[in-house]
Design an enzyme around this catalytic site. Structure first.
Site, PDB file in Angstrom:
ATOM      1  CD  GLU A 122       5.237  -5.625   2.052  1.00  0.00           C
ATOM      2  OE1 GLU A 122       5.190  -4.517   1.494  1.00  0.00           O
ATOM      3  OE2 GLU A 122       6.235  -6.344   2.060  1.00  0.00           O
ATOM      4  CG  MET A 264       2.152  -0.741   0.678  1.00  0.00           C
ATOM      5  SD  MET A 264       3.389  -2.007   1.104  1.00  0.00           S
ATOM      6  CE  MET A 264       3.173  -3.114  -0.279  1.00  0.00           C
ATOM      7  CG  ASN A 266      -0.244  -0.396  -2.095  1.00  0.00           C
ATOM      8  OD1 ASN A 266      -0.091  -1.404  -1.436  1.00  0.00           O
ATOM      9  ND2 ASN A 266      -0.367   0.803  -1.541  1.00  0.00           N
ATOM     10  CG  HIS A 298      12.381   1.898  -0.953  1.00  0.00           C
ATOM     11  ND1 HIS A 298      13.477   1.146  -0.583  1.00  0.00           N
ATOM     12  CD2 HIS A 298      11.296   1.144  -0.639  1.00  0.00           C
ATOM     13  CE1 HIS A 298      13.076  -0.009  -0.086  1.00  0.00           C
ATOM     14  NE2 HIS A 298      11.749  -0.026  -0.099  1.00  0.00           N
ATOM     15  CD  GLU A 299       7.844   2.479  -0.764  1.00  0.00           C
ATOM     16  OE1 GLU A 299       7.449   1.381  -1.202  1.00  0.00           O
ATOM     17  OE2 GLU A 299       8.470   2.610   0.304  1.00  0.00           O
ATOM     18  CG  HIS A 302       9.418  -1.911  -3.711  1.00  0.00           C
ATOM     19  ND1 HIS A 302      10.178  -3.044  -3.548  1.00  0.00           N
ATOM     20  CD2 HIS A 302       9.335  -1.340  -2.484  1.00  0.00           C
ATOM     21  CE1 HIS A 302      10.552  -3.139  -2.272  1.00  0.00           C
ATOM     22  NE2 HIS A 302      10.072  -2.116  -1.608  1.00  0.00           N
ATOM     23  CD  GLU A 321      10.945  -4.134   1.108  1.00  0.00           C
ATOM     24  OE1 GLU A 321      11.616  -3.126   0.816  1.00  0.00           O
ATOM     25  OE2 GLU A 321       9.711  -4.201   0.927  1.00  0.00           O
TER      26      GLU A 321
HETATM   27  N1  TRP Z   1       7.024  -2.747   1.532  1.00  0.00           N
HETATM   28  C1  TRP Z   1       7.091  -1.466   2.171  1.00  0.00           C
HETATM   29  C2  TRP Z   1       8.381  -0.797   1.760  1.00  0.00           C
HETATM   30  O1  TRP Z   1       9.393  -1.398   1.705  1.00  0.00           O
HETATM   31  C3  TRP Z   1       7.058  -1.479   3.650  1.00  0.00           C
HETATM   32  C4  TRP Z   1       5.941  -2.133   4.381  1.00  0.00           C
HETATM   33  C5  TRP Z   1       5.857  -3.406   4.765  1.00  0.00           C
HETATM   34  C6  TRP Z   1       4.876  -1.501   5.012  1.00  0.00           C
HETATM   35  N2  TRP Z   1       4.780  -3.603   5.593  1.00  0.00           N
HETATM   36  C7  TRP Z   1       4.189  -2.442   5.766  1.00  0.00           C
HETATM   37  C8  TRP Z   1       4.439  -0.208   4.998  1.00  0.00           C
HETATM   38  C9  TRP Z   1       3.102  -2.109   6.563  1.00  0.00           C
HETATM   39  C10 TRP Z   1       3.345   0.130   5.779  1.00  0.00           C
HETATM   40  C11 TRP Z   1       2.705  -0.815   6.561  1.00  0.00           C
HETATM   41  O2  TRP Z   1       8.437   0.346   1.495  1.00  0.00           O
HETATM   42 ZN    ZN Z   2      10.547  -1.607   0.320  1.00  0.00          ZN
END
Ligand code: TRP
Ligand code: ZN
Length: 869
Positions: A122, A264, A266, A298-299, A302, A321
């Protein structure tokens, strides 16, 4: 510099999609070979060109339906295939690329963290692995085969379920993973390395068994428990409050030490900055524990709000988000203290988000124009986005909100959705008109509510006149009226809340502000009330009501709502600060009013009433927080006045501070609400007592007898802030004890960077050669350089420009190695408009120097261009 902006209005559905992709990784640090075999489908029958995103790898070959294919054009960021002669609407592409993870310091795509391989895709990192339709509305089923040396990389992980594995003759082995849920490329993940694993399990509400695996660097198992417990609490909470259950048989979390952000999500394989996983009482503070719990949650959250329902395009980022931050905030509030969580979130929003909205990067929670997507993972999209969701929750109530959630998920599961899809579901599920409310998605800036009141003694009527105004922002001159929920309470002078009546009967305490000017009338009010306005911060706005000191003291003493009490204290302190900053600028003596000192004394004296809240009320805002109260920031005056306030409060409350400090006894470290509250109050007392004549002795003892990082760090902070004689020996002791551990040393680096002494910059520069420092590790860079530029108001803004020059040199280096981090660090510099003319000139010169760098990244280009415009 080639940097083309993308606009939200230009969104088009993709002409092609990928249904299935098979990824084959042959992992080597210097030379990794990736073969991506994808099933493409033409959606737009007219289309004959297929443009794939990709850069920063060596392109080796492409085959179409198994045969070499040469009808393509390549440029620095894409590969465009000419498919005029391909008739079938379904075809297979096999693309081979060669990467060098060891050389990848950007920490996007496939890179090395220490000895391990990991990915960060991401927002647009997948295109650093292979050519792909790298956009979130292309959802494919992923199968991933990873081959690597077995001794060095015993664990080979990817999304979904492990379906196959085997050993090879040359000491290598392989594992194959399949993720049954179609997903966009940004949710792909791969990890290979040697780890310690903490295993557990979770039984879902329908009785399914989920294997939980937490991977940490070897030797760190004693710091993994809290994260695992937090995960299980989050899984349970999401079932209970949102009725959402986990969907795979396995959930993995890997903690790595090189990571650009927090964590993140994933699918099935979260990757975390180790800062948000590792904790034991010796290495982590209470605040660290709470932050870990919230990021783990949070993760996890998601998985439904982000993964099962994803974003159609990156302009919709707040869809996942904002909603997920709202969910993690609610989780923390249900698990811990609701008022404390609310206060901390509001504090952060008011300082950091309001500042962003007032600066050159102002944007709505759903941006209209983006050059580099990484620049839009902002407090506006996340935290203001969460406030917008919270306002919906306030307007709809828990039941109505959950009805809307159910509909939203039912309609969008397995799809890529928009913010509009969300609002529309909320609207239809509740049969409510949200057309004006929608403007929160398209309007940037912080609205201001100006409120005045009138009391009619004779008729017992109390009137509130409310007007709204959103000042223009850098991105948007014209503003419209918003739908603002304004939650109020009216107190009589004894602190009792009045029931609200209009002429017809009882009315709700949430007022709907929808017009420029509105008047509200309350009946049966028998004495002139003290209004509590914007209770619980019911909207992300600024409030202008001319509170008298005595009204604020009434609220601070009597309000039963914790948030209101805290907010009243903030306003009192703000008034003290403002008055004294003027005094300082005019060369007048500084003074703290007797009333303020007296009410703070009283709060401390009554701390048994609410220990957590008492600490929050007594915590003096940081200089950077105070700075946000001013249109033009005077770093020297604010720092001097803040120090004066700390000193004076210490003088006035000394005996009581010491008594309270001595009363609180905690033996074994435990992480629970009560103990956290007691430690916090004791450490707040310490932070003031440090300024008294017993400070050196007390802080030294506090450090020596501490059995946990919370108290240790409190002692060090007090010692450095009050410039106590013991500070250098304590810092040296800490360094000696922890220099092997970068994560713990981050606390030490940040302390060094925020020291109030004059030579702090020289110190920071020297520390860049410290054995624990590593320029390629974002946590180290943030704790030393980020803390200096972002937290040390006085030194960074030194009038000789030395702070600016230092940051500029750093940014020019980071522009090459890690532009994403560079772009985070540049923030204090682009906000020059908030400073005096002399500093502005210096800051602009610094920005110009950066902009002359060759190969300026899109990340920095976008911010500098906006700032200098
Ligand atoms: N989606 C992740 C979150 O909200 C955050 C995220 C976006 C991220 N871009 C990133 C994490 C690049 C690490 C590197 O938790
Ligand atoms: Zn997030």
């Amino acid at each position: 510099m080639y940097a083309k902006a993308k606009y939200r209005k230009d969104y088009q559905t993709p002409d092609f999609t990928v249904t299935d992709i098979y990824l084959d990784f042959q992992l080597e640090p210097e030379k990794t070979v990736v073969v991506a075999t994808s099933q493409y489908q033409r959606l737009n029958k007219e289309s004959t060109t297929l443009r794939l995103d990709g850069h920063d790898f060596q392109f080796s070959s492409i085959k179409l339906n198994g045969k070499p294919f040469s009808q393509y054009q390549q440029d620095s960021e894409s590969l465009t295939l000419d498919l005029a002669r391909v008739e079938a609407d379904q075809f297979e592409l096999e693309i081979t690329t060669i990467l060098s993870p060891a050389a990848n310091t950007s920490l996007q795509g496939l890179y090395q963290s220490g000895e391990a391989f990991c990915t960060q895709c991401e927002a647009e990192g997948f295109r650093q692995i292979t050519y792909m339709l790298d956009r979130p509305d292309v959802l494919a089923r992923y199968t991933t085969k990873i081959t690597a040396d077995k001794a060095k990389y015993p664990f080979l992980l990817s999304n979904g379920n492990r379906i196959n594995s085997g050993d090879l003759e040359d000491g290598r082995h392989w594992v194959e993973w399949n993720d049954p849920f179609p997903k966009p490329s940004y949710l792909f993940a791969l990890v290979a390395g040697d780890f310690d694993v903490l295993k557990d399990q979770f039984i879902t509400k329908t009785g399914r068994k989920v294997a939980l695996e937490l991977y940490v660097n070897r030797g760190n198992l004693d710091r993994a428990d809290w994260a695992m417990q937090s995960l299980k609490r989050a899984m349970k909470w999401d079932e209970e409050r949102f009725d959402l259950e986990y969907d795979l048989d396995i959930y993995m979390i890997v903690a790595v030490d090189f990571f650009n952000m927090g964590a993140m999500e994933n699918k099935g394989l979260n990757i975390f900055n180790d800062k948000y996983v590792l904790a034991n009482p010796q290495t982590a503070t209470d605040d660290d524990y709470l932050a870990i719990e919230s990021v783990i949650a949070h993760e996890y959250f998601h998985n439904w709000t982000g993964n099962r329902v994803t974003c159609r395009d990156w302009f919709q980022l707040s869809l996942k988000e904002g909603l997920t931050v709202f969910r993690d905030q609610e989780f923390s509030s249900d698990t811990g203290s609701r008022p404390v969580n609310r206060i901390n979130n509001v504090k952060f929003l008011r300082t950091v988000q309001f500042a962003e909205d007032a600066g050159p990067m102002a944007h709505p929670i759903r941006p209209e124009k983006v050059i580099e997507m990484n620049n839009f993972y902002t407090v506006t999209v996340y935290e203001k986005g969460a406030e917008v969701i919270r306002m919906l929750h306030t307007l709809l109530g828990e039941e109505g909100f959950q009805k809307g959630m159910k509909l939203y998920i039912a309609e969008n599961d397995g799809k890529a959705a928009t913010c509009e899809d969300f609002v529309s579901a909320m609207e239809r599920a509740n049969d409510l008109d949200l057309s004006q409310f929608r403007r929160w998605y398209s309007q940037s800036g912080t609205p201001e509510l100006t409120i005045s009141d009138r009391y009619d003694e004779k008729n017992h009527v109390y009137q509130l006149q409310v007007s709204q105004l959103t000042p223009p922002t850098a991105d948007q001159m014209e503003k419209v009226n918003l739908h603002i929920p304004l939650k109020i309470a009216l107190y009589d002078e004894k602190g009792a809340v009045q029931t609200l009546y209009d002429a017809d009967g009882v009315v709700d305490n949430v007022l709907n502000i929808t017009q420029k000017d509105q008047t509200f009338e309350f009946h049966n009010i028998y004495t002139k009330p003290v209004p509590a306005l914007l209770c619980d911060f019911s909207a992300p706005v600024k409030l202008d009501y001319d509170y008298s000191t005595s009204q604020l003291i009434t609220l601070l003493k009597f309000a039963e709502n914790g948030f209101i009490r805290w907010d009243a204290a903030q306003m009192l302190l703000a008034a003290e600060l403002r008055r004294n900053v003027t005094n300082y600028q005019q060369g007048q003596p500084l003074d703290l009013s007797a009333e303020t000192a007296a009410v703070l004394y009283q709060v401390l004296d009554n701390h048994q009433k609410d220990i957590e809240l008492t600490s929050l009320i007594l915590t003096l805002p940081k200089a950077t927080e105070f700075a946000e109260l001013f249109k033009t920031i005077d770093p020297d005056a604010i720092s001097a006045v803040r120090e004066f306030m700390a000193q004076t409060i210490a003088d006035n409350l000394k005996e009581l501070l010491l008594k309270t400090y001595n009363q609180i006894r905690l033996d074994e470290y435990q992480i629970n609400r009560q103990d956290i509250a007691l430690r916090k109050l004791r450490n707040v007392c310490l932070s003031y007592l440090a300024y008294s004549n017993i400070g050196n002795n007390l802080v030294n003892k506090h450090y020596t007898y501490s059995n946990n990082m919370t108290d240790t760090l409190a002692a060090l902070t007090s010692a450095t802030q009050a410039k106590l004689a013991c500070r250098d020996s304590l810092l040296a002791d800490f360094e000696q004890k922890w220099q092997h551990d970068g994560l713990v040393m981050d606390k030490w680096f940040a302390l060094q960077a925020t020291r109030p002494e004059d030579n702090v910059l020289q110190n920071v520069m020297q520390l860049m050669d410290h054995p624990s420092f590593n320029f390629n590790n974002p946590n180290r860079v943030r704790s030393l350089i980020g803390a200096f530029a972002g937290q040390n108001l006085k030194a960074f803004h030194a009038i000789d420009g030395s702070g600016y020059r230092f940051l500029t040199d750093i940014l020019i280096k980071l522009n090459k190695s890690n532009p994403q981090i560079a772009s985070r660090l540049i923030e204090p510099l682009i906000r020059f408009a908030r400073y005096d003319a002399q500093r502005q000139t210096l800051m602009k010169r610094a920005l110009e120097r950066i902009s002359e760098t060759e190969d300026l990244s899109r990340d920095l280009f976008e911010k500098i261009e906006k700032a200098l415009q």
